[in-house]
Design an enzyme around this catalytic site. Structure first.
Site, short mmCIF file in Angstrom:
data_model
loop_
_atom_site.label_atom_id
_atom_site.label_comp_id
_atom_site.label_asym_id
_atom_site.label_seq_id
_atom_site.Cartn_x
_atom_site.Cartn_y
_atom_site.Cartn_z
N GLY A 229 0.84 -1.19 0.00
CA GLY A 229 0.00 0.00 0.00
C GLY A 229 0.88 1.24 0.00
O GLY A 229 2.03 1.21 -0.46
N ARG A 308 0.88 -4.38 12.31
CA ARG A 308 0.16 -4.66 13.56
C ARG A 308 0.75 -5.92 14.18
O ARG A 308 1.12 -6.87 13.48
CB ARG A 308 -1.34 -4.87 13.30
CG ARG A 308 -2.12 -3.59 13.08
CD ARG A 308 -2.27 -2.81 14.39
NE ARG A 308 -3.15 -1.66 14.25
CZ ARG A 308 -2.76 -0.44 13.93
NH1 ARG A 308 -1.47 -0.22 13.70
NH2 ARG A 308 -3.61 0.56 13.86
N GLU A 337 -0.10 -5.42 23.13
CA GLU A 337 0.47 -4.17 23.65
C GLU A 337 -0.31 -3.67 24.86
O GLU A 337 -1.53 -3.80 24.92
CB GLU A 337 0.46 -3.12 22.54
CG GLU A 337 1.34 -3.48 21.36
CD GLU A 337 1.28 -2.45 20.24
OE1 GLU A 337 0.56 -1.44 20.39
OE2 GLU A 337 1.94 -2.64 19.22
N HIS A 355 5.88 1.02 19.61
CA HIS A 355 4.82 1.50 18.71
C HIS A 355 4.94 3.00 18.49
O HIS A 355 3.99 3.77 18.68
CB HIS A 355 3.43 1.16 19.27
CG HIS A 355 2.37 1.09 18.21
ND1 HIS A 355 1.29 0.24 18.28
CD2 HIS A 355 2.21 1.79 17.04
CE1 HIS A 355 0.52 0.40 17.21
NE2 HIS A 355 1.06 1.35 16.46
#
Length: 400
Positions: A229, A308, A337, A355
């Site tokens: 993407g 992810r 997480e 993250h």
């Protein structure tokens, strides 16, 4: 009697006026200065009166605007002070985190208000608020959801579409920052930058000599990207500049690129030295990087994940690293997480970040602008800036 001589003045000429004959010239210097001060004061009084009228007008407009109630906005997990302040200037913010209430009670109170919220701002990743049927049942007035992240795994898009709820996200705000982070983490893993720094800080250089084991070069590596993407494409372009050979896996081949396409992640891994996870989390991609894929990548392979956490089977990844079945990993996201497997902390061939790939000073500012721009467009009845489910599409679906 003596006759006066007549002087003829041409009709196109104006007789010269001698300023010395003017009353002002005949005034004394003191009188003239006083008159000049009076003219100046008069001009100042006129400007002051004009400014006063303009100020009165502005105050009147502000007063009339203040009389209009601000639209209500459900807010979840915005911690940046400037962002929070900008939202409060424009909306009646109903903040879940400052309310101190459980989510059901918070939503019920918001729905029972005289002016219930029509919009919600959800922070992607880690928020307890999943926008699903139960959430939308609790706040039936909701007609727009803005997600601060790019991933939509916590928003039921099908349910939003069925109910006519428009959805927008951060668009490409984070794309360059995440791509940069992915490349930075890969460089760290391959060249063992963080591991070498720990060796140096521990004072081991004078005691043990040069640092080992040596890292490996980036150029020439075969890089397989899962998800080509916007972010995946930026990663590909950056690594191509290093001399890497790029291939990818996606839902279908992209005609706009010349990179080699693999129909399965397993086949991609078997032809890659580096596997980069850059796809969205879905039912199809959950644990798509499993034991078989890691074994296909091989003992010299490296995994980078900026997508992810649950896309990789985390327990299998830890086992593969522990057993030496892959060479290393760079991880910005994790399966549960903020919990991170403790075994990863002692591995010198693993680079970990909490993250943060999306966060830069610039991306925070850009996100604030995009979020407020989408909210203003929604309340004004205009097209959304970064739609995932635009209202025009929702209308077409409802008609069909």
């Amino acid at each position: 009697m003596r006759r006066m001589k007549k002087i003829n003045t041409p009709h196109h000429e104006t007789p010269r006026h001698d300023s010395r004959d003017s009353p002002t010239h005949r005034q004394s210097p003191v009188t003239r200065a006083a008159n000049q001060r009076e003219v100046a004061h008069s001009g100042q009084r006129e400007l002051s009166a004009k400014a006063s009228r303009e100020a009165s007008f502005r105050i009147s407009v502000m007063a009339s605007s203040a009389d209009e109630p601000l639209p209500a906005l459900l807010l979840f997990r915005v911690r940046e002070i400037d962002f929070h302040a900008a939202l409060r200037e424009r909306y009646r913010v109903l903040d879940f985190y400052t309310s101190g209430e459980a989510l059901p009670a918070f939503l019920a109170a918001a729905a029972a208000a005289a002016d219930p919220p029509r919009a919600a701002l959800i922070v992607g990743g880690g928020t307890p608020a999943r926008v699903d049927a139960a959430f939308l049942d609790a706040v039936p007035s909701l007609r727009f959801v803005f997600n601060t992240g790019a991933g939509m795994d916590h928003i039921d898009l099908a349910e939003c579409a069925r109910r006519g709820v428009a959805v927008a996200n951060s668009g490409t705000v984070y794309s360059t920052d995440v791509a940069d982070h992915a490349v930075g983490v890969l460089l760290d893993v391959l060249r063992r930058v963080s591991a070498a720094q720990r060796f140096l800080r521990r004072g081991l250089w004078p005691l043990q000599g040069d640092y080992h084991p040596l890292g490996t070069k980036v150029g020439g590596k075969r890089v397989g990207i899962i998800g080509l993407g916007n972010i995946g494409m930026l990663i590909a372009k950056r690594l191509q500049a290093f001399g890497c050979a790029i291939s990818y896996n996606s839902r279908k081949p992209k005609e706009s690129v010349s990179y080699k396409y693999f129909a399965t992640v397993h086949d991609l891994a078997s032809e890659s030295d580096v596997l980069v996870v850059a796809c969205a989390l879905s039912k199809e991609t959950r644990h798509v990087v499993n034991r078989d894929v890691l074994d296909a990548l091989g003992k010299d392979g490296v995994v980078i994940n900026i997508g992810r956490g649950p896309i990789i089977h985390e327990a299998e990844l830890v086992a593969a690293l522990r057993e030496g079945r892959i060479a290393g990993a760079g991880l910005d996201v994790f399966e549960k997480e903020p919990k991170v497997p403790a075994e990863l902390f002692s591995m010198d061939n693993v680079v970990l970040t909490p993250h943060v790939a999306v966060f830069t000073t610039e991306s925070r500012s850009d996100l604030r602008d995009v979020a407020i721009g989408n909210l203003e467009a929604f309340f004004a009845g205009k097209p959304l800036l970064t739609p995932v489910l635009p209202r025009s599409w929702l209308v077409e679906q409802s008609v069909a």
